[in-house]
Design an enzyme around this catalytic site. Sequence first.
Site, PDB file in Angstrom:
ATOM      1  N   GLU A   1       0.828  -1.205   0.000  1.00 13.86           N
ATOM      2  CA  GLU A   1       0.000   0.000   0.000  1.00 13.86           C
ATOM      3  C   GLU A   1       0.864   1.256   0.000  1.00 13.86           C
ATOM      4  O   GLU A   1       1.958   1.280   0.554  1.00 13.86           O
ATOM      5  CB  GLU A   1      -0.908  -0.014   1.234  1.00 13.86           C
ATOM      6  CG  GLU A   1      -1.889  -1.169   1.176  1.00 13.86           C
ATOM      7  CD  GLU A   1      -2.814  -1.273   2.385  1.00 13.86           C
ATOM      8  OE1 GLU A   1      -3.942  -1.729   2.198  1.00 13.86           O
ATOM      9  OE2 GLU A   1      -2.405  -0.909   3.495  1.00 13.86           O
TER      10      GLU A   1
ATOM     11  N   CYS B   1       3.381   8.473   1.164  1.00 18.19           N
ATOM     12  CA  CYS B   1       3.976   7.521   2.096  1.00 18.19           C
ATOM     13  C   CYS B   1       4.138   6.198   1.353  1.00 18.19           C
ATOM     14  O   CYS B   1       3.147   5.598   0.935  1.00 18.19           O
ATOM     15  CB  CYS B   1       3.030   7.393   3.293  1.00 18.19           C
ATOM     16  SG  CYS B   1       3.570   6.188   4.501  1.00 18.19           S
TER      17      CYS B   1
ATOM     18  N   CYS C   1       6.612  -6.765   7.120  1.00 22.31           N
ATOM     19  CA  CYS C   1       7.760  -6.297   7.885  1.00 22.31           C
ATOM     20  C   CYS C   1       8.177  -7.402   8.836  1.00 22.31           C
ATOM     21  O   CYS C   1       7.343  -8.149   9.334  1.00 22.31           O
ATOM     22  CB  CYS C   1       7.399  -5.039   8.680  1.00 22.31           C
ATOM     23  SG  CYS C   1       8.822  -4.256   9.476  1.00 22.31           S
TER      24      CYS C   1
ATOM     25  N   CYS D   1       7.095  -4.762  15.618  1.00 28.12           N
ATOM     26  CA  CYS D   1       6.850  -3.807  16.702  1.00 28.12           C
ATOM     27  C   CYS D   1       5.457  -4.114  17.253  1.00 28.12           C
ATOM     28  O   CYS D   1       4.522  -4.380  16.495  1.00 28.12           O
ATOM     29  CB  CYS D   1       6.931  -2.368  16.181  1.00 28.12           C
ATOM     30  SG  CYS D   1       8.569  -1.985  15.527  1.00 28.12           S
TER      31      CYS D   1
ATOM     32  N   CYS E   1       2.149  -2.307  15.861  1.00 30.32           N
ATOM     33  CA  CYS E   1       2.048  -2.020  14.430  1.00 30.32           C
ATOM     34  C   CYS E   1       1.398  -3.194  13.702  1.00 30.32           C
ATOM     35  O   CYS E   1       1.842  -4.334  13.835  1.00 30.32           O
ATOM     36  CB  CYS E   1       3.437  -1.753  13.864  1.00 30.32           C
ATOM     37  SG  CYS E   1       3.417  -1.442  12.079  1.00 30.32           S
TER      38      CYS E   1
ATOM     39  N   GLY F   1       7.107  -1.939   5.982  1.00 29.88           N
ATOM     40  CA  GLY F   1       8.486  -2.412   5.920  1.00 29.88           C
ATOM     41  C   GLY F   1       9.503  -1.536   6.616  1.00 29.88           C
ATOM     42  O   GLY F   1       9.209  -0.420   7.053  1.00 29.88           O
ATOM     43  N   GLU F   2      10.708  -2.070   6.728  1.00 26.73           N
ATOM     44  CA  GLU F   2      11.830  -1.355   7.337  1.00 26.73           C
ATOM     45  C   GLU F   2      12.810  -0.998   6.213  1.00 26.73           C
ATOM     46  O   GLU F   2      13.538  -1.868   5.702  1.00 26.73           O
ATOM     47  CB  GLU F   2      12.493  -2.255   8.401  1.00 26.73           C
ATOM     48  CG  GLU F   2      13.846  -1.787   8.883  1.00 26.73           C
ATOM     49  CD  GLU F   2      13.873  -0.335   9.386  1.00 26.73           C
ATOM     50  OE1 GLU F   2      12.971   0.085  10.111  1.00 26.73           O
ATOM     51  OE2 GLU F   2      14.833   0.374   9.026  1.00 26.73           O
TER      52      GLU F   2
ATOM     53  N   SER G   1      12.497   6.432   7.229  1.00 22.65           N
ATOM     54  CA  SER G   1      12.165   6.210   8.639  1.00 22.65           C
ATOM     55  C   SER G   1      12.633   4.823   9.053  1.00 22.65           C
ATOM     56  O   SER G   1      12.411   3.851   8.335  1.00 22.65           O
ATOM     57  CB  SER G   1      10.647   6.335   8.806  1.00 22.65           C
ATOM     58  OG  SER G   1      10.281   6.086  10.142  1.00 22.65           O
TER      59      SER G   1
ATOM     60  N   SER H   1      11.970   5.876  14.686  1.00 21.64           N
ATOM     61  CA  SER H   1      10.776   5.452  15.427  1.00 21.64           C
ATOM     62  C   SER H   1      11.217   5.057  16.829  1.00 21.64           C
ATOM     63  O   SER H   1      11.587   3.915  17.068  1.00 21.64           O
ATOM     64  CB  SER H   1      10.129   4.268  14.721  1.00 21.64           C
ATOM     65  OG  SER H   1       9.638   4.693  13.475  1.00 21.64           O
ATOM     66  N   LEU H   2      11.181   6.011  17.734  1.00 19.30           N
ATOM     67  CA  LEU H   2      11.732   5.762  19.073  1.00 19.30           C
ATOM     68  C   LEU H   2      10.695   5.145  20.020  1.00 19.30           C
ATOM     69  O   LEU H   2      10.898   4.063  20.556  1.00 19.30           O
ATOM     70  CB  LEU H   2      12.290   7.073  19.642  1.00 19.30           C
ATOM     71  CG  LEU H   2      13.167   6.926  20.872  1.00 19.30           C
ATOM     72  CD1 LEU H   2      14.434   6.142  20.581  1.00 19.30           C
ATOM     73  CD2 LEU H   2      13.532   8.294  21.457  1.00 19.30           C
TER      74      LEU H   2
ATOM     75  N   ASN I   1      -2.920   4.482  16.302  1.00 21.42           N
ATOM     76  CA  ASN I   1      -4.038   4.102  15.435  1.00 21.42           C
ATOM     77  C   ASN I   1      -4.417   2.661  15.717  1.00 21.42           C
ATOM     78  O   ASN I   1      -3.617   1.758  15.469  1.00 21.42           O
ATOM     79  CB  ASN I   1      -3.635   4.260  13.957  1.00 21.42           C
ATOM     80  CG  ASN I   1      -3.337   5.704  13.632  1.00 21.42           C
ATOM     81  OD1 ASN I   1      -4.141   6.588  13.918  1.00 21.42           O
ATOM     82  ND2 ASN I   1      -2.160   5.954  13.090  1.00 21.42           N
TER      83      ASN I   1
ATOM     84  N   CYS J   1      -0.779   5.689  10.037  1.00 20.10           N
ATOM     85  CA  CYS J   1       0.480   5.050  10.439  1.00 20.10           C
ATOM     86  C   CYS J   1       0.215   3.697  11.081  1.00 20.10           C
ATOM     87  O   CYS J   1      -0.609   3.595  11.998  1.00 20.10           O
ATOM     88  CB  CYS J   1       1.192   5.878  11.493  1.00 20.10           C
ATOM     89  SG  CYS J   1       1.787   7.428  10.926  1.00 20.10           S
TER      90      CYS J   1
HETATM   91  N1  SAH Z   1       9.855   0.493   9.816  1.00 18.49           N
HETATM   92  C1  SAH Z   1       9.997   1.913   9.696  1.00 18.49           C
HETATM   93  C2  SAH Z   1       9.012   2.514   8.746  1.00 18.49           C
HETATM   94  C3  SAH Z   1       7.573   2.475   9.211  1.00 18.49           C
HETATM   95  S1  SAH Z   1       7.107   4.076   9.554  1.00 18.49           S
HETATM   96  C4  SAH Z   1       9.927   2.549  11.053  1.00 18.49           C
HETATM   97  O1  SAH Z   1       9.618   1.863  12.012  1.00 18.49           O
HETATM   98  O2  SAH Z   1      10.242   3.717  11.192  1.00 18.49           O
HETATM   99  C5  SAH Z   1       5.612   3.941  10.339  1.00 18.49           C
HETATM  100  C6  SAH Z   1       5.560   4.747  11.623  1.00 18.49           C
HETATM  101  O3  SAH Z   1       4.293   4.562  12.243  1.00 18.49           O
HETATM  102  C7  SAH Z   1       6.588   4.247  12.600  1.00 18.49           C
HETATM  103  O4  SAH Z   1       7.043   5.278  13.416  1.00 18.49           O
HETATM  104  C8  SAH Z   1       5.762   3.282  13.401  1.00 18.49           C
HETATM  105  O5  SAH Z   1       6.342   2.971  14.612  1.00 18.49           O
HETATM  106  C9  SAH Z   1       4.468   4.033  13.535  1.00 18.49           C
HETATM  107  N2  SAH Z   1       3.341   3.159  13.842  1.00 18.49           N
HETATM  108  C10 SAH Z   1       3.279   1.830  13.649  1.00 18.49           C
HETATM  109  N3  SAH Z   1       2.088   1.361  14.055  1.00 18.49           N
HETATM  110  C11 SAH Z   1       1.391   2.415  14.503  1.00 18.49           C
HETATM  111  C12 SAH Z   1       0.083   2.560  15.019  1.00 18.49           C
HETATM  112  N4  SAH Z   1      -0.738   1.521  15.132  1.00 18.49           N
HETATM  113  N5  SAH Z   1      -0.317   3.785  15.365  1.00 18.49           N
HETATM  114  C13 SAH Z   1       0.493   4.843  15.203  1.00 18.49           C
HETATM  115  N6  SAH Z   1       1.740   4.770  14.718  1.00 18.49           N
HETATM  116  C14 SAH Z   1       2.182   3.556  14.375  1.00 18.49           C
END
Ligand code: SAH
Length: 382
Positions: free
Chosen positions: A105, A118, A125, A129, A132, A175-176, A207, A229-230, A307, A350
């Site tokens: 997507e 985006c 992935c 996490c 996610c 993905g990463e 990211s 993504s901290l 989300n 996200c």
């Molecule tokens: N793998 C990369 C790229 C994904 S970016 C990364 O982790 O940075 C997508 C962003 O949305 C990341 O910061 C991720 O942690 C965040 N994210 C993932 N799931 C989410 C959710 N359910 N609600 C809000 N943010 C989320």
Amino acid sequence: MKFVSDSTMSLSRDQKLNLFSTDRKGLERLVSDLGWSNYRARQILRWIYHRRIQDLDLMTDLSKSFRKQLGEIAEARLPQIIGKEISTDGTTKWLTRVANGNSVEMVLIPDSGRYTLCVSSQIGCMLDCSFCSTGKQGFNGNLEASEIIGQVYLAEQELSKEGKSITNVVLMGMGEPLLNFDSVVLATNMMMDDLGFGLSKRRITVSTAGYVPGIYKLAETTDVSLAISLHAPNDALRDVLVPINRKYPIAELLKACRHYLKQVSDKRALTIEYTMLRGVNDKLEQAVELSEILKDLRCKINLIPFNPFPGSGYERSEEKTIRKFQDFLVGRGYATLKRTTRGEDISAACGQLIGAVDDRTNRQERYLSGLKSSELQQLNLP
Ligand code: SAH
């Protein structure tokens, strides 16, 4: 020249090289390997990216013999859009068919004159996490460079029908990105190239969940903008939310970030992404901790309201909690924004992107086939 990424989905032998899977340098190399002058590569790129012509036969300022010779081994092949949804807030999500029957997507977010796309970098992935939904779908391989730049190309094609243009690209879809390094770099090169989309490096953001070796490699390779993504201010919590932290803890990650900023050597700041999870990482004492660990890093902070998706087990922080967290960080001198949730009604926000990852079984095997062995060793995932 590297046309095909180190993915699990190498092209079948009867397929031709894809001109979308390389950048200017790669194409110049191919053209000169065929015995022609470099500027042919620039002509081809102009046809493909500026005039939106993919058929070599229509590239009429190239000699017939060159077209024939190139056409025997290469072609410009795009992924295919197979679905489209538009949110009530104007966000558009497209489903794009990629290799092996999978689809990924991409999301276009219009926002007061800006059009941010985006894009996805992998099919699913592997990082898993905990909050996610992409990770929950499993992993089925890397996208090729053509499938990454192809998302930008297709979205731009759609947008141009309305006389508009993509202004920003974020690799924040599925993905990463740093685990599909070569293809991501080729694709971002074409996003920045004048003969491609001509976007400034400030408008392209990669990211990462914190694949530290990838950050160092990126610093040597390019100077796109970087987001981290901290999501947690300490290792104990981050180990749970972002499992790659067990391999690359926060101190190492932030060291790599400082190195990256030093290498790009302009005044750009890094973006710290922090998804706000109710009762998990949104307490004031965690804001205090966050402000401490980020002290010597040039950064801005994006607070992302969580989300939800079915079975996530998490809830979004309350508005007033997010505001308090934000106000505290602003008070400590950090530029801190709350990211507006966009496209939630079409699951385009996200962490809600899932695409259609064909085969979700046997993930361990897929990890193994999707990664180079050196990367695998470093990752040491379960
Ligand atoms: N793998 C990369 C790229 C994904 S970016 C990364 O982790 O940075 C997508 C962003 O949305 C990341 O910061 C991720 O942690 C965040 N994210 C993932 N799931 C989410 C959710 N359910 N609600 C809000 N943010 C989320």
